[in-house]
Design a protein around this motif. Structure first.
Motif, PDB file in Angstrom:
ATOM      1  N   GLU A  87       2.940   6.607  -5.243  1.00  0.00           N
ATOM      2  CA  GLU A  87       2.455   8.007  -4.958  1.00  0.00           C
ATOM      3  C   GLU A  87       1.305   6.641  -3.697  1.00  0.00           C
ATOM      4  OE1 GLU A  87      -0.136  11.821  -5.507  1.00  0.00           O
ATOM      5  OE2 GLU A  87       0.877  10.328  -7.083  1.00  0.00           O
ATOM      6  N   GLN A  88       1.045   7.470  -2.495  1.00  0.00           N
ATOM      7  CA  GLN A  88       0.192   6.466  -1.750  1.00  0.00           C
ATOM      8  C   GLN A  88      -0.256   4.885  -1.363  1.00  0.00           C
ATOM      9  OE1 GLN A  88      -3.450   8.947  -2.961  1.00  0.00           O
ATOM     10  NE2 GLN A  88      -3.163  10.820  -1.774  1.00  0.00           N
ATOM     11  N   GLU A  89       1.000   4.499  -1.743  1.00  0.00           N
ATOM     12  CA  GLU A  89       1.421   3.547  -1.730  1.00  0.00           C
ATOM     13  C   GLU A  89       1.438   2.835  -2.911  1.00  0.00           C
ATOM     14  OE1 GLU A  89       2.698   2.501   0.534  1.00  0.00           O
ATOM     15  OE2 GLU A  89       2.327   4.665   1.960  1.00  0.00           O
ATOM     16  N   VAL A  92       0.031  -0.856  -9.419  1.00  0.00           N
ATOM     17  CA  VAL A  92      -0.466  -2.422  -8.213  1.00  0.00           C
ATOM     18  C   VAL A  92      -0.382  -1.906  -6.771  1.00  0.00           C
ATOM     19  CG1 VAL A  92       1.974  -3.142  -7.622  1.00  0.00           C
ATOM     20  CG2 VAL A  92      -0.045  -4.528  -7.017  1.00  0.00           C
ATOM     21  N   ASP A  93      -0.882  -1.688  -6.502  1.00  0.00           N
ATOM     22  CA  ASP A  93      -1.460  -1.209  -4.541  1.00  0.00           C
ATOM     23  C   ASP A  93      -0.573  -2.071  -3.132  1.00  0.00           C
ATOM     24  OD1 ASP A  93      -2.375   0.403  -2.284  1.00  0.00           O
ATOM     25  OD2 ASP A  93      -3.520   1.256  -3.484  1.00  0.00           O
ATOM     26  N   LEU A  94       0.250  -1.556  -2.962  1.00  0.00           N
ATOM     27  CA  LEU A  94       1.077  -2.136  -2.444  1.00  0.00           C
ATOM     28  C   LEU A  94       0.550  -2.745  -1.203  1.00  0.00           C
ATOM     29  CD1 LEU A  94       4.373  -0.967  -2.006  1.00  0.00           C
ATOM     30  CD2 LEU A  94       3.840  -2.849  -3.533  1.00  0.00           C
ATOM     31  N   THR A  95      -0.582  -2.092  -0.337  1.00  0.00           N
ATOM     32  CA  THR A  95      -1.222  -2.106   0.170  1.00  0.00           C
ATOM     33  C   THR A  95      -2.845  -2.939   0.416  1.00  0.00           C
ATOM     34  OG1 THR A  95      -1.491   0.671   0.484  1.00  0.00           O
ATOM     35  CG2 THR A  95      -3.592  -0.356   2.258  1.00  0.00           C
ATOM     36  N   VAL A 115       6.394  -6.107   3.471  1.00  0.00           N
ATOM     37  CA  VAL A 115       5.569  -4.922   3.019  1.00  0.00           C
ATOM     38  C   VAL A 115       6.953  -3.328   3.307  1.00  0.00           C
ATOM     39  CG1 VAL A 115       4.198  -3.238   3.643  1.00  0.00           C
ATOM     40  CG2 VAL A 115       3.696  -5.486   3.555  1.00  0.00           C
ATOM     41  N   GLN A 116       7.268  -3.589   3.962  1.00  0.00           N
ATOM     42  CA  GLN A 116       8.740  -2.440   4.082  1.00  0.00           C
ATOM     43  C   GLN A 116       9.762  -3.000   3.941  1.00  0.00           C
ATOM     44  OE1 GLN A 116       8.316   0.192   6.134  1.00  0.00           O
ATOM     45  NE2 GLN A 116       6.094  -0.561   6.820  1.00  0.00           N
ATOM     46  N   GLN A 117       9.975  -3.739   3.389  1.00  0.00           N
ATOM     47  CA  GLN A 117      11.193  -4.452   2.523  1.00  0.00           C
ATOM     48  C   GLN A 117      10.608  -3.796   0.332  1.00  0.00           C
ATOM     49  OE1 GLN A 117      12.520  -8.235   2.577  1.00  0.00           O
ATOM     50  NE2 GLN A 117      13.413  -7.522   0.270  1.00  0.00           N
ATOM     51  N   GLY A 151       0.549  -7.304 -11.795  1.00  0.00           N
ATOM     52  CA  GLY A 151      -0.172  -5.710 -12.272  1.00  0.00           C
ATOM     53  C   GLY A 151       1.282  -4.505 -12.442  1.00  0.00           C
ATOM     54  N   LEU A 152       2.291  -4.746 -12.380  1.00  0.00           N
ATOM     55  CA  LEU A 152       3.660  -3.597 -12.905  1.00  0.00           C
ATOM     56  C   LEU A 152       3.273  -4.320 -14.398  1.00  0.00           C
ATOM     57  CD1 LEU A 152       6.633  -4.048 -10.253  1.00  0.00           C
ATOM     58  CD2 LEU A 152       5.290  -2.049 -10.743  1.00  0.00           C
TER      59      LEU A 152
END
Length: 384
Positions: free
Chosen positions: A361-363, A326-329, A342-344, A319-320
């Protein structure tokens, strides 16, 4: 299979081995290619007749890669398309890419490929200077490049992608700028620009071991890359992936599925498939591959089942590579990641954002253009 999945056909035959190439490929006779074609069709029929054809959504793309697919008889694509239509209702915008060497295309073969359904031609140009083509071991001339494009347009095909290499030993910035100028005169829709890598087992690797290969300096390679980005942006090309540029609407959808870690099925010796967390590769031996199919035996393969975390890391790194990032969510949801992971990743993203390397921005995270040349180093920061 996930929506927008693709089909890849590996056709490992070449006129000769390019000196930089480490893909599975070899020379062949016309009879060997015809036998291989029949085996591919039997393999496709076996797979879709037993399972995927009944339960999967229709594929979105078909990609014939190699090797040199344009060495094959275009009737192979016609038979393949008819077979796929017997199992799926293919979409109207079904993307059909055929990789080609300009020197293997004739008026007759181009007509056959277009008639069979090819709507995207990927040409391995690499360079325009005769001395560089010879140095790479490319079996075509600059004149054949122009002729192939003109002939294809006459047949109604106008969707071209060109592969180019920079950082070739002996190549200077003037050569690179000249190649870009000549390529743009051919009005492609898509360009893939690759920095030459010396791969183990290639002729270039053997030359380097003997001290016969003088690599281009990193400084010059960076200059070539940056010049290309500037020129292509002015011509309306959008850098939608680290190495790929397209006019709006002409991104390669087959490869976009790869970079989104989508599902795909590969057919042919050495072809890779992936479904979810499972990945498998058919044996890199075209003779044994064909014999197994003809005898109705299991095809030798290597199989790997990755963990959910490994799958998520792959999706993150792929994704990168894309401009959209890429959306982490979504990764958290798709791979059922632990809160700790996820927090890391969010912490690392905040640090990289504050340091000016990524947008966050926005995960959703994405590399900034100035970070593209440092992408590997940035991606390593996310390894758990």
């Amino acid at each position: 299979m996930k929506p927008n999945w693709g089909i890849y056909i590996h056709l490992p035959f070449c006129q000769s081995k390019c000196y930089y190439c480490d893909f599975y490929s070899h020379r062949s006779t016309e009879a060997e290619r015809a036998r291989y074609e029949r085996a591919i069709l039997l393999h496709v029929e076996r797979v879709f007749g037993q399972s995927y054809g009944r339960k999967s959504p229709s594929p979105s793309t078909l990609f014939l890669g190699g090797g040199t697919p344009s060495l094959m008889d275009p009737s192979f694509l016609d038979r393949l398309m008819k077979l796929l239509r017997s199992y799926f209702q293919l979409p109207l915008d079904f993307e059909v890419t055929v990789e080609a060497n300009p020197g293997t295309l004739t008026e007759e073969s181009l007509y056959g490929w277009v008639k069979a359904g090819c709507n995207r031609l990927s040409l391995g140009l690499q360079a325009f200077q005769p001395r560089l083509l010879r140095y790479l071991g490319r079996p075509h001339s600059s004149e054949e490049i122009v002729k192939a494009v003109e002939s294809a347009r006459e047949k109604g095909l106008d969707n071209f992608s060109f592969d180019l290499i920079y950082g070739i030993p002996g190549q200077n910035p003037e050569d690179w700028l000249s190649t870009l100028e000549k390529v743009l005169e051919l009005h492609p829709k898509h360009l893939s620009l690759y920095n030459l890598k010396i791969e183990e087992g290639t002729m270039f690797s053997r030359w380097q071991e003997k001290g016969l290969l003088e690599v281009v300096s990193e400084e010059i390679e960076v200059l070539m890359y940056e010049k290309a980005v500037t020129i292509l942006e002015k011509k309306g090309f959008r850098q939608y992936e680290l190495s790929n540029f397209a006019l709006p609407g002409y991104e390669c959808r087959h490869n976009m599925n790869y970079w989104q870690r989508g599902d795909y099925l590969g057919f042919g010796s050495g072809a890779v498939s992936m479904e979810g967390l499972r990945r498998w590769t058919w044996l890199q031996d075209s003779k044994r591959y064909v014999e197994a199919i003809e005898k109705g035996q299991p095809i030798p393969m290597e199989e790997e089942i990755v963990t959910a975390l490994e799958g998520a890391e792959e999706a993150l790194f792929l994704g990168l590579r894309r401009r959209e990032g890429v959306d982490l969510t979504l990764l958290e949801h798709d791979f059922n990641l632990s809160t700790e992971v996820v927090q890391q990743w969010k912490k690392i993203s905040s640090q990289l954002h504050q340091q000016g390397w990524i947008a966050y921005e926005q995960e959703k995270i994405a590399l900034l253009p100035k970070s593209y040349l440092l992408s590997n180093e940035i991606m390593k920061r996310y390894l758990v």
